[in-house]
Design an enzyme around this catalytic site. Structure first.
Site, PDB file in Angstrom:
ATOM      1  CD  GLU A 234      -2.786  -1.285   0.067  1.00 47.59           C
ATOM      2  OE1 GLU A 234      -3.284  -0.058  -0.596  1.00 47.59           O
ATOM      3  OE2 GLU A 234      -2.964  -2.193  -0.507  1.00 47.59           O
TER       4      GLU A 234
ATOM      5  CD1 TRP B 259     -18.244  12.825 -17.621  1.00 49.42           C
ATOM      6  CD2 TRP B 259     -18.594  10.904 -16.534  1.00 49.42           C
ATOM      7  NE1 TRP B 259     -17.009  11.929 -17.441  1.00 49.42           N
ATOM      8  CE2 TRP B 259     -17.455  10.725 -16.772  1.00 49.42           C
ATOM      9  CE3 TRP B 259     -19.365   9.764 -15.873  1.00 49.42           C
ATOM     10  CZ2 TRP B 259     -16.714   9.705 -16.655  1.00 49.42           C
ATOM     11  CZ3 TRP B 259     -18.523   8.718 -15.633  1.00 49.42           C
ATOM     12  CH2 TRP B 259     -17.256   8.596 -15.951  1.00 49.42           C
TER      13      TRP B 259
ATOM     14  CG  ASN C  90      -8.775   1.717   0.223  1.00 44.19           C
ATOM     15  OD1 ASN C  90      -8.662   2.538  -0.497  1.00 44.19           O
ATOM     16  ND2 ASN C  90      -8.443   0.422  -0.154  1.00 44.19           N
TER      17      ASN C  90
ATOM     18  CD1 TRP D 257     -13.715  10.449 -14.397  1.00 47.99           C
ATOM     19  CD2 TRP D 257     -12.184  11.283 -13.083  1.00 47.99           C
ATOM     20  NE1 TRP D 257     -12.695  11.057 -15.241  1.00 47.99           N
ATOM     21  CE2 TRP D 257     -11.728  11.795 -14.432  1.00 47.99           C
ATOM     22  CE3 TRP D 257     -11.453  11.688 -11.752  1.00 47.99           C
ATOM     23  CZ2 TRP D 257     -10.522  12.167 -14.476  1.00 47.99           C
ATOM     24  CZ3 TRP D 257     -10.181  12.612 -12.122  1.00 47.99           C
ATOM     25  CH2 TRP D 257      -9.688  12.735 -13.585  1.00 47.99           C
TER      26      TRP D 257
ATOM     27  CD1 TRP E 183     -11.556  10.517  -6.036  1.00 49.40           C
ATOM     28  CD2 TRP E 183     -13.332   9.957  -7.035  1.00 49.40           C
ATOM     29  NE1 TRP E 183     -12.266  10.674  -5.232  1.00 49.40           N
ATOM     30  CE2 TRP E 183     -13.499  10.225  -5.670  1.00 49.40           C
ATOM     31  CE3 TRP E 183     -14.082   9.473  -7.944  1.00 49.40           C
ATOM     32  CZ2 TRP E 183     -14.686  10.191  -5.184  1.00 49.40           C
ATOM     33  CZ3 TRP E 183     -15.589   9.368  -7.385  1.00 49.40           C
ATOM     34  CH2 TRP E 183     -15.928   9.810  -6.155  1.00 49.40           C
TER      35      TRP E 183
HETATM   36  C1  LIG Z   1     -11.628   7.137  -4.467  1.00 45.52           C
HETATM   37  C2  LIG Z   1     -10.425   7.006  -3.403  1.00 45.52           C
HETATM   38  C3  LIG Z   1      -9.731   8.484  -3.163  1.00 45.52           C
HETATM   39  C4  LIG Z   1      -8.518   8.113  -2.012  1.00 45.52           C
HETATM   40  N1  LIG Z   1      -8.060   9.509  -1.689  1.00 45.52           N
HETATM   41  C5  LIG Z   1      -6.971   9.244  -0.951  1.00 45.52           C
HETATM   42  C6  LIG Z   1      -6.208  10.550  -0.681  1.00 45.52           C
HETATM   43  O1  LIG Z   1      -6.775  11.829  -0.781  1.00 45.52           O
HETATM   44  N2  LIG Z   1      -4.983  10.471   0.190  1.00 45.52           N
HETATM   45  C7  LIG Z   1      -4.756   9.190   0.583  1.00 45.52           C
HETATM   46  O2  LIG Z   1      -3.743   9.331   1.239  1.00 45.52           O
HETATM   47  N3  LIG Z   1      -5.232   8.044   0.128  1.00 45.52           N
HETATM   48  C8  LIG Z   1      -6.317   8.084  -0.606  1.00 45.52           C
HETATM   49  N4  LIG Z   1      -6.767   7.000  -1.008  1.00 45.52           N
HETATM   50  C9  LIG Z   1      -6.225   5.810  -0.777  1.00 45.52           C
HETATM   51  C10 LIG Z   1      -6.631   5.125   0.434  1.00 45.52           C
HETATM   52  O3  LIG Z   1      -8.034   4.849   0.666  1.00 45.52           O
HETATM   53  C11 LIG Z   1      -6.104   5.742   1.726  1.00 45.52           C
HETATM   54  O4  LIG Z   1      -4.849   5.903   1.794  1.00 45.52           O
HETATM   55  C12 LIG Z   1      -6.548   4.727   2.997  1.00 45.52           C
HETATM   56  O5  LIG Z   1      -7.542   4.405   3.164  1.00 45.52           O
HETATM   57  C13 LIG Z   1      -5.768   5.589   4.299  1.00 45.52           C
HETATM   58  O6  LIG Z   1      -6.176   4.591   5.357  1.00 45.52           O
HETATM   59  P1  LIG Z   1      -4.928   4.173   6.102  1.00 45.52           P
HETATM   60  O7  LIG Z   1      -3.974   5.101   6.662  1.00 45.52           O
HETATM   61  O8  LIG Z   1      -5.685   3.422   7.245  1.00 45.52           O
HETATM   62  O9  LIG Z   1      -4.432   3.244   5.137  1.00 45.52           O
HETATM   63  P2  LIG Z   1      -3.496   1.706   5.227  1.00 45.52           P
HETATM   64  O10 LIG Z   1      -4.312   0.608   4.734  1.00 45.52           O
HETATM   65  O11 LIG Z   1      -2.904   1.541   6.732  1.00 45.52           O
HETATM   66  O12 LIG Z   1      -2.312   2.008   4.473  1.00 45.52           O
HETATM   67  C14 LIG Z   1      -1.169   2.658   4.791  1.00 45.52           C
HETATM   68  C15 LIG Z   1      -0.885   3.807   3.907  1.00 45.52           C
HETATM   69  O13 LIG Z   1      -0.627   3.572   2.702  1.00 45.52           O
HETATM   70  C16 LIG Z   1      -1.179   4.509   1.809  1.00 45.52           C
HETATM   71  N5  LIG Z   1      -2.144   3.906   0.725  1.00 45.52           N
HETATM   72  C17 LIG Z   1      -2.855   2.742   1.203  1.00 45.52           C
HETATM   73  N6  LIG Z   1      -3.649   2.658   0.128  1.00 45.52           N
HETATM   74  C18 LIG Z   1      -3.346   3.362  -0.844  1.00 45.52           C
HETATM   75  C19 LIG Z   1      -3.958   3.754  -2.078  1.00 45.52           C
HETATM   76  N7  LIG Z   1      -4.774   2.965  -2.754  1.00 45.52           N
HETATM   77  N8  LIG Z   1      -3.470   4.761  -2.955  1.00 45.52           N
HETATM   78  C20 LIG Z   1      -2.277   5.511  -2.282  1.00 45.52           C
HETATM   79  N9  LIG Z   1      -1.814   5.397  -1.070  1.00 45.52           N
HETATM   80  C21 LIG Z   1      -2.239   4.322  -0.419  1.00 45.52           C
HETATM   81  C22 LIG Z   1      -1.610   5.514   2.629  1.00 45.52           C
HETATM   82  O14 LIG Z   1      -0.692   6.697   2.869  1.00 45.52           O
HETATM   83  C23 LIG Z   1      -1.979   4.813   3.884  1.00 45.52           C
HETATM   84  O15 LIG Z   1      -1.841   5.537   5.037  1.00 45.52           O
HETATM   85  C24 LIG Z   1      -7.961   7.204  -1.774  1.00 45.52           C
HETATM   86  C25 LIG Z   1      -8.481   5.794  -2.237  1.00 45.52           C
HETATM   87  C26 LIG Z   1      -9.698   5.974  -3.249  1.00 45.52           C
HETATM   88  C27 LIG Z   1     -10.180   4.505  -3.828  1.00 45.52           C
END
Ligand SMILES: Cc1cc2nc3c(=O)[nH]c(=O)nc-3n(C[C@H](O)[C@H](O)[C@H](O)COP(=O)(O)OP(=O)(O)OC[C@H]3O[C@@H](n4cnc5c(N)ncnc54)[C@H](O)[C@@H]3O)c2cc1C
Length: 469
Positions: free
Chosen positions: A272, A303, A338, A356, A379
């Site tokens: 991640e 859209w 997420n 989107w 997105w």
């Molecule tokens: C539509 C959409 C919008 C999102 N917008 C953002 C956003 O603005 N900022 C953001 O940090 N994340 C975003 N994410 C990715 C992800 O949802 C979040 O990083 C995650 O939910 C954060 O929770 P956590 O810290 O508990 O993640 P954990 O599951 O603990 O993951 C650890 C870290 O990995 C990174 N990470 C995890 N998943 C992703 C991912 N898919 N893409 C990029 N980095 C990731 C984050 O920094 C996160 O804190 C988005 C995902 C989607 C589907």
């Protein structure tokens, strides 16, 4: 004794800070500066909760600096002008900052570098955006080979982590500083306290100890009602911990894992973090994605953009409980799981056929962790228009997603009190409740909770036809 400026942007920490370390290595004194940039603070996609979190982080950093004999200098204005003034006041010979792949940040840094000695060092990501490249020098656009190439480079170890300085030789008390602004009055409380100490505490709690949650991550990460993820994203967003500290913790947890499942948990979490790096690199190489789909053949989707549909989605009134729970969690707390992000985003784009980019902006206006690269990546992935995106014909069924990832409806009931007494059997499709049961549970569909905004099966077909067209 020479003086330099440590220009803080998204590195609100003292430990493992490459800009601060470089500043101190190259000068006797470092002046820590944060510039409140009105362009960013009044941008259309600013989130009051994210700004509050930022101000909280600045307050914590200021306290940590004061404990080391320094203090944060806060100025407000155009960074070029404010840096020019502070360089003149302090006689600073250089400015140290962490590079940031966001196009706005790069333009800003170019403008500063054209007039002042700006030295950028890595740190927002583990690998700078232009480091992981294909053999021909081009950018990766598919995650798996990117991830493989990322992992093939030397992995960070605990020895790489830079300690927080014990004292900070500085001149900062001699220079004027604005107070760190008071937090705006918020609708809904922020569930996560800001600051480096909190970030480190959370990282440790998630990755260390006898049974750290990271070891259960592979299974628990999709359960929306469970604290199965780290919730570190807002801290990583503002650099209250470094991505490198997070990766080292993941690798250490993988090495200490008692069994294959636990190791898989830690490795999945590292993946991640690599997704985060992938989206940063994509934004660096393809900055146009902030305005348009990565894929040229997905730029002309017709859209529907129905304003009433968009309002129902924003306000958590679509009639699909899991979508509504997700949106209410976002608006009330500034954070969303997420899995919930994927479901809510998919519903907006594919079931409601709303562009989107509308959803992307709304998320930015609310997310504590709102990050241009990860948000845009998420997105575009969900809408099926990005690099290495989900196929356009993969359309989440909100009822099945809810049943699978919130089986007992605990997440839904937490955010939608009007569904609190609905039995498990109907919690993901309350419109199927017989009328007497609706009366009994105090949840009349169409009165206490909306009827579904669209029929999913119909909406799915509409999306497929629209995308194919
Ligand atoms: C539509 C959409 C919008 C999102 N917008 C953002 C956003 O603005 N900022 C953001 O940090 N994340 C975003 N994410 C990715 C992800 O949802 C979040 O990083 C995650 O939910 C954060 O929770 P956590 O810290 O508990 O993640 P954990 O599951 O603990 O993951 C650890 C870290 O990995 C990174 N990470 C995890 N998943 C992703 C991912 N898919 N893409 C990029 N980095 C990731 C984050 O920094 C996160 O804190 C988005 C995902 C989607 C589907």
């Amino acid at each position: 004794m020479t003086t330099v400026i440590w220009w803080i942007r998204r590195d609100l920490r003292l430990a493992d800070n490459q800009a601060l370390t470089a500043a101190l290595r190259n000068a006797g004194r470092a002046v820590p500066l944060f510039v409140l940039d009105p362009t960013l603070l009044s941008a259309p996609d600013v989130s009051e909760k994210r700004v509050t979190f930022l101000f909280g982080g600045l307050r914590a950093l200021d306290a940590d600096l004061r404990a080391r004999g320094a203090g944060l200098i806060v100025r407000r204005g155009d960074p070029v002008i404010e840096l020019t003034k502070l360089v003149a006041e302090t006689g600073a010979e250089a400015i140290y900052a962490e590079e940031d792949p966001w196009p706005h940040a790069r333009r800003r840094d170019d403008a500063v570098a054209a007039r002042l000695p700006l030295r950028l060092v890595p740190g927002v990501t583990i690998r700078s955006a232009d480091v992981v490249r294909k053999a021909d020098g081009g950018a990766y656009t598919i995650f798996t080979p990117f991830s493989r190439a990322w992992k093939a480079l030397p992995l960070p170890t605990p020895r790489d982590l830079l300690p927080a300085p014990e004292r900070l030789p500085t001149l900062s008390p001699d220079f004027a500083s604005l107070p760190i602004p008071e937090q705006p009055a918020l609708t809904g409380a922020i569930p996560l306290p800001s600051g480096e100490a909190e970030a480190l505490h959370r990282l440790r709690a998630f990755t260390a100890g006898l049974r750290p949650p990271i070891h259960a991550y592979a299974d628990a990460r999709n359960r929306m009602a469970v604290a199965g993820t780290s919730q570190l994203s807002p801290y990583l967003r503002f650099g209250m911990i470094s991505a490198r500290q997070a990766a080292v913790a993941a690798l250490t947890a993988a090495a200490a894992a008692p069994d294959a499942a636990a190791r898989a948990g830690a490795e999945t979490w590292l993946t991640e973090l690599i997704w985060r790096e992938f989206y940063m690199a994509l934004l660096y190489y393809f900055p146009y994605v902030l305005d348009d789909a990565f894929r040229a053949d997905r730029r002309d989707v017709r859209w529907g953009n129905d304003e009433a549909d968009f309002a129902a989605w924003r306000e958590g009134r679509t009639g699909y409980p899991v979508v509504d729970a997700a949106m209410r969690q976002l608006v009330q707390t500034g954070w969303m799981h997420n899995r919930a992000r994927m479901i809510a985003a998919s519903f907006l784009v594919k079931d409601l056929l709303v562009d989107w980019r509308w959803g992307e902006r709304f998320f930015m206006q609310h997310l504590l962790d709102g990050d241009p690269a990860a948000n845009n990546g998420g997105w575009q992935w969900t809408a099926g228009v990005g690099a290495d995106a989900a196929p356009y014909f993969r359309i989440f069924n909100p009822t099945l997603q809810g049943a699978k990832f919130d089986p007992d409806g605990a997440y839904i009931r937490r955010w939608i009190p009007e569904l609190a007494r609905v039995p498990d059997k109907y919690i993901h499709q309350p419109w199927m409740m017989p009328a007497p049961l609706q009366r009994q549970t105090g949840c009349i569909i169409g009165h206490d909770y909306p009827v579904p905004r669209v029929d999913h099966a119909w909406a799915r077909e509409r999306a497929l036809v629209t995308y194919r067209h």
